[in-house]
Write a protein that holds these residues in place. Structure first.
Motif, PDB file in Angstrom:
ATOM      1  N   ARG A  32       0.825  -1.217   0.000  1.00 21.02           N
ATOM      2  CA  ARG A  32       0.000   0.000   0.000  1.00 21.02           C
ATOM      3  C   ARG A  32       0.858   1.266   0.000  1.00 21.02           C
ATOM      4  O   ARG A  32       0.536   2.237  -0.662  1.00 21.02           O
ATOM      5  N   SER A  33       1.949   1.249   0.750  1.00 18.12           N
ATOM      6  CA  SER A  33       2.779   2.457   0.825  1.00 18.12           C
ATOM      7  C   SER A  33       3.736   2.602  -0.359  1.00 18.12           C
ATOM      8  O   SER A  33       4.154   3.702  -0.687  1.00 18.12           O
ATOM      9  N   THR A  34       4.057   1.497  -1.027  1.00 18.23           N
ATOM     10  CA  THR A  34       5.036   1.516  -2.108  1.00 18.23           C
ATOM     11  C   THR A  34       4.371   1.559  -3.480  1.00 18.23           C
ATOM     12  O   THR A  34       4.955   2.069  -4.424  1.00 18.23           O
ATOM     13  N   GLY A  35       3.195   1.019  -3.578  1.00 22.66           N
ATOM     14  CA  GLY A  35       2.489   0.999  -4.858  1.00 22.66           C
ATOM     15  C   GLY A  35       2.714  -0.286  -5.618  1.00 22.66           C
ATOM     16  O   GLY A  35       3.406  -1.189  -5.158  1.00 22.66           O
ATOM     17  N   LYS A  36       2.132  -0.326  -6.806  1.00 29.40           N
ATOM     18  CA  LYS A  36       2.200  -1.549  -7.612  1.00 29.40           C
ATOM     19  C   LYS A  36       3.531  -1.665  -8.351  1.00 29.40           C
ATOM     20  O   LYS A  36       4.327  -0.724  -8.382  1.00 29.40           O
ATOM     21  N   PHE A  37       3.738  -2.809  -8.949  1.00 28.04           N
ATOM     22  CA  PHE A  37       4.921  -3.041  -9.777  1.00 28.04           C
ATOM     23  C   PHE A  37       4.825  -2.179 -11.032  1.00 28.04           C
ATOM     24  O   PHE A  37       3.729  -1.863 -11.494  1.00 28.04           O
ATOM     25  N   ARG A  38       5.949  -1.819 -11.596  1.00 32.83           N
ATOM     26  CA  ARG A  38       5.973  -0.958 -12.777  1.00 32.83           C
ATOM     27  C   ARG A  38       5.625  -1.749 -14.029  1.00 32.83           C
ATOM     28  O   ARG A  38       6.402  -2.587 -14.489  1.00 32.83           O
ATOM     29  N   ASP A  39       4.479  -1.455 -14.597  1.00 32.98           N
ATOM     30  CA  ASP A  39       4.056  -2.109 -15.838  1.00 32.98           C
ATOM     31  C   ASP A  39       4.940  -1.712 -17.013  1.00 32.98           C
ATOM     32  O   ASP A  39       5.117  -2.488 -17.947  1.00 32.98           O
ATOM     33  N   ASP A  40       5.488  -0.497 -16.983  1.00 33.11           N
ATOM     34  CA  ASP A  40       6.275  -0.035 -18.121  1.00 33.11           C
ATOM     35  C   ASP A  40       7.626  -0.747 -18.234  1.00 33.11           C
ATOM     36  O   ASP A  40       8.260  -0.703 -19.273  1.00 33.11           O
ATOM     37  N   PHE A  41       8.061  -1.421 -17.167  1.00 32.60           N
ATOM     38  CA  PHE A  41       9.265  -2.245 -17.279  1.00 32.60           C
ATOM     39  C   PHE A  41       8.949  -3.507 -18.057  1.00 32.60           C
ATOM     40  O   PHE A  41       9.828  -4.161 -18.580  1.00 32.60           O
ATOM     41  N   PHE A  42       7.696  -3.862 -18.105  1.00 30.30           N
ATOM     42  CA  PHE A  42       7.120  -4.957 -18.857  1.00 30.30           C
ATOM     43  C   PHE A  42       7.617  -6.334 -18.432  1.00 30.30           C
ATOM     44  O   PHE A  42       6.839  -7.139 -17.992  1.00 30.30           O
ATOM     45  N   ILE A  43       8.900  -6.624 -18.517  1.00 31.66           N
ATOM     46  CA  ILE A  43       9.302  -8.006 -18.249  1.00 31.66           C
ATOM     47  C   ILE A  43      10.554  -8.133 -17.382  1.00 31.66           C
ATOM     48  O   ILE A  43      10.596  -8.959 -16.491  1.00 31.66           O
ATOM     49  N   ASP A  44      11.554  -7.341 -17.617  1.00 32.20           N
ATOM     50  CA  ASP A  44      12.822  -7.494 -16.906  1.00 32.20           C
ATOM     51  C   ASP A  44      13.076  -6.349 -15.939  1.00 32.20           C
ATOM     52  O   ASP A  44      12.695  -5.213 -16.201  1.00 32.20           O
ATOM     53  N   GLN A  45      13.734  -6.665 -14.844  1.00 32.89           N
ATOM     54  CA  GLN A  45      14.104  -5.719 -13.785  1.00 32.89           C
ATOM     55  C   GLN A  45      12.914  -5.248 -12.962  1.00 32.89           C
ATOM     56  O   GLN A  45      13.052  -4.363 -12.126  1.00 32.89           O
ATOM     57  N   VAL A  46      11.750  -5.811 -13.182  1.00 34.13           N
ATOM     58  CA  VAL A  46      10.571  -5.463 -12.383  1.00 34.13           C
ATOM     59  C   VAL A  46      10.862  -5.790 -10.926  1.00 34.13           C
ATOM     60  O   VAL A  46      10.581  -4.980 -10.027  1.00 34.13           O
ATOM     61  N   ASP A  47      11.443  -6.948 -10.674  1.00 36.81           N
ATOM     62  CA  ASP A  47      11.775  -7.386  -9.315  1.00 36.81           C
ATOM     63  C   ASP A  47      12.762  -6.432  -8.649  1.00 36.81           C
ATOM     64  O   ASP A  47      12.548  -5.987  -7.516  1.00 36.81           O
ATOM     65  N   ASN A  48      13.847  -6.160  -9.356  1.00 37.52           N
ATOM     66  CA  ASN A  48      14.893  -5.306  -8.781  1.00 37.52           C
ATOM     67  C   ASN A  48      14.384  -3.899  -8.502  1.00 37.52           C
ATOM     68  O   ASN A  48      14.677  -3.319  -7.455  1.00 37.52           O
TER      69      ASN A  48
END
Length: 169
Positions: A32-48
């Protein structure tokens, strides 16, 4: 080999800067405080990116010392390069594009707050270039894809880029 070293520490968890988010647990308050994962990264480095964003908000990242699941990464092949054991991921050119673009965008976002993590990613990128040149097929296409990813990172062109490499997915 990595897990044997980690398990030898005889503790259930270790703190890490980043982890794969596949199969991970995340507190709802952190989400809730950090927000969702970045969709614009699409596939790689989303985790990092997400882990570094969590850390920038004061959260810690922990990883169990015993693997609870495995995560395959590409069609890996193992090689010997001088005294190093090398793994070639053999990702497609399109995947190499996303990896390069998103790593460079990640570096621009977090270099000031997380220089060690960003330096590690840059080292990986340079080492992967060498691995592509020595061990992988389709070297020319993959190198062009990496350059296109770097250029798009500079331009801020994010999201899914289907048309870059023809029908390849």
């Amino acid at each position: 080999k990595y897990w044997r070293k980690v398990a030898a520490r005889k503790v259930p968890w270790i703190e890490k800067k980043t982890v794969f988010t596949s199969g991970s647990l995340l507190s709802l308050s952190a989400f809730r405080s950090t927000g969702k994962f970045r969709d614009d990264f699409f596939i790689d480095q989303v985790d990092n990116e997400y882990c570094l964003r969590l850390r920038s908000r004061g959260y810690k990242i922990y990883m169990p010392t015993q693997p609870l699941m495995t995560h395959a990464c590409g069609a890996q092949t193992r090689h010997q390069l001088l005294w190093f054991n090398v793994i070639a991921t053999n990702h497609s050119a399109l995947r190499k594009y996303y990896i390069a673009r998103n790593r460079l965008v990640l570096a621009s976002l977090y270099l000031r707050n997380e220089p060690a993590a960003i330096w590690r990613e840059c080292e990986y990128m340079l080492f992967e270039l060498l691995v592509i040149l020595v061990y992988e097929n389709e070297k020319k296409g993959k190198m062009r894809a990496i350059l296109a990813g770097a250029w798009d990172a500079v331009l801020g062109r994010m999201g899914k880029q289907e048309k870059l490499f023809g029908a390849e997915k």
